[in-house]
Every structure is written in structure tokens, then in C-alpha cells.
Design a protein around this motif. Sequence first.
Motif, PDB file in Angstrom:
ATOM      1  N   VAL A  86       0.799  -1.222   0.000  1.00 53.54           N
ATOM      2  CA  VAL A  86       0.000   0.000   0.000  1.00 53.54           C
ATOM      3  C   VAL A  86       0.832   1.272   0.000  1.00 53.54           C
ATOM      4  N   GLY A  87       2.092   1.192   0.401  1.00 55.31           N
ATOM      5  CA  GLY A  87       2.866   2.422   0.517  1.00 55.31           C
ATOM      6  C   GLY A  87       4.317   2.265   0.144  1.00 55.31           C
ATOM      7  N   ASN A  88       5.005   3.403   0.160  1.00 47.54           N
ATOM      8  CA  ASN A  88       6.432   3.413  -0.164  1.00 47.54           C
ATOM      9  C   ASN A  88       7.252   3.002   1.064  1.00 47.54           C
ATOM     10  N   ALA A  89       8.570   3.050   0.929  1.00 45.27           N
ATOM     11  CA  ALA A  89       9.460   2.627   2.020  1.00 45.27           C
ATOM     12  C   ALA A  89       9.284   3.507   3.253  1.00 45.27           C
ATOM     13  N   ALA A  90       9.058   4.796   3.066  1.00 43.45           N
ATOM     14  CA  ALA A  90       8.862   5.693   4.217  1.00 43.45           C
ATOM     15  C   ALA A  90       7.605   5.291   4.994  1.00 43.45           C
ATOM     16  N   PHE A  91       6.537   4.938   4.272  1.00 49.07           N
ATOM     17  CA  PHE A  91       5.312   4.480   4.939  1.00 49.07           C
ATOM     18  C   PHE A  91       5.581   3.180   5.692  1.00 49.07           C
ATOM     19  N   ALA A  92       6.268   2.252   5.057  1.00 48.24           N
ATOM     20  CA  ALA A  92       6.573   0.972   5.704  1.00 48.24           C
ATOM     21  C   ALA A  92       7.392   1.189   6.967  1.00 48.24           C
ATOM     22  N   ASP A  93       8.382   2.080   6.912  1.00 49.19           N
ATOM     23  CA  ASP A  93       9.209   2.366   8.088  1.00 49.19           C
ATOM     24  C   ASP A  93       8.383   2.990   9.205  1.00 49.19           C
ATOM     25  N   ALA A  94       7.524   3.955   8.858  1.00 44.20           N
ATOM     26  CA  ALA A  94       6.688   4.615   9.866  1.00 44.20           C
ATOM     27  C   ALA A  94       5.696   3.624  10.469  1.00 44.20           C
ATOM     28  N   PHE A  95       5.127   2.751   9.640  1.00 46.49           N
ATOM     29  CA  PHE A  95       4.198   1.738  10.116  1.00 46.49           C
ATOM     30  C   PHE A  95       4.923   0.793  11.079  1.00 46.49           C
ATOM     31  N   HIS A  96       6.117   0.363  10.710  1.00 44.77           N
ATOM     32  CA  HIS A  96       6.919  -0.509  11.562  1.00 44.77           C
ATOM     33  C   HIS A  96       7.203   0.164  12.899  1.00 44.77           C
ATOM     34  N   ASP A  97       7.601   1.417  12.865  1.00 45.28           N
ATOM     35  CA  ASP A  97       7.903   2.155  14.100  1.00 45.28           C
ATOM     36  C   ASP A  97       6.669   2.274  14.996  1.00 45.28           C
TER      37      ASP A  97
END
Length: 100
Positions: A86-97
Motif C-alpha cells: 500500500v505504501g512506499n518505504a517511508a510508509f513501511a518504516d513509519a508503520f513498523h515504528d
Amino acid sequence: NHRMEVWETDTFCAGCQVAASYKKAWDGIKQRLADHLQDAGCNPGAPIFVTGHSKGAALATLGMFSLQAQMGYDVQLTYNFEAPRVGNAAFADAFHDLFC
């Protein structure tokens, strides 16, 4: 390839972009969901469970982020099946955090 759009604001997710089609779908149900949750007595701070399959899992992913980071709910265990990206790497990182 999916057309990407900025996810919400940089306040919650700097540099984040998500697939435009999923963002449009989430934007279309977000307020109704918030209204239904409050009508059911489920207010910000309350634990909430989310699940979805396929496109529903994509919306559940966006919903998890929005419900926890922006609306103040306490998202608990979530089960998503066969979710598309659903998202780019920044979204994935923020979701993970936010959830790990």
C-alpha cells in the motif's frame, strides 16, 4: 504500478506515499468508521481490532495507521490476509515504528 499520493501529512508520516486508489477508498470510509465507533461507545484510547483480506487488508493497513497515529485508538492484534503493497518505504518504516 500504482499511482502514489502523499499519505495524510508529514506530521504523522514524513515522506510517506500510498497507492492513490487505496487512499481514496480509505478517505471515503474514514469518517463513517469514526462515527460508528463513537456511536458504539468506542472512543479514542480504547483498544480496537482490525482485519481484512486483499483490498480490505490494504484498507485495514491504512486504517491501523490512521486509527492509532491520528485518531488515538489503541490498535491491538490485527490479522490481514493477502494484503497488497500500500505504501512506499517511508510508509513501511513509519508503520513498523508505530506497531513493532
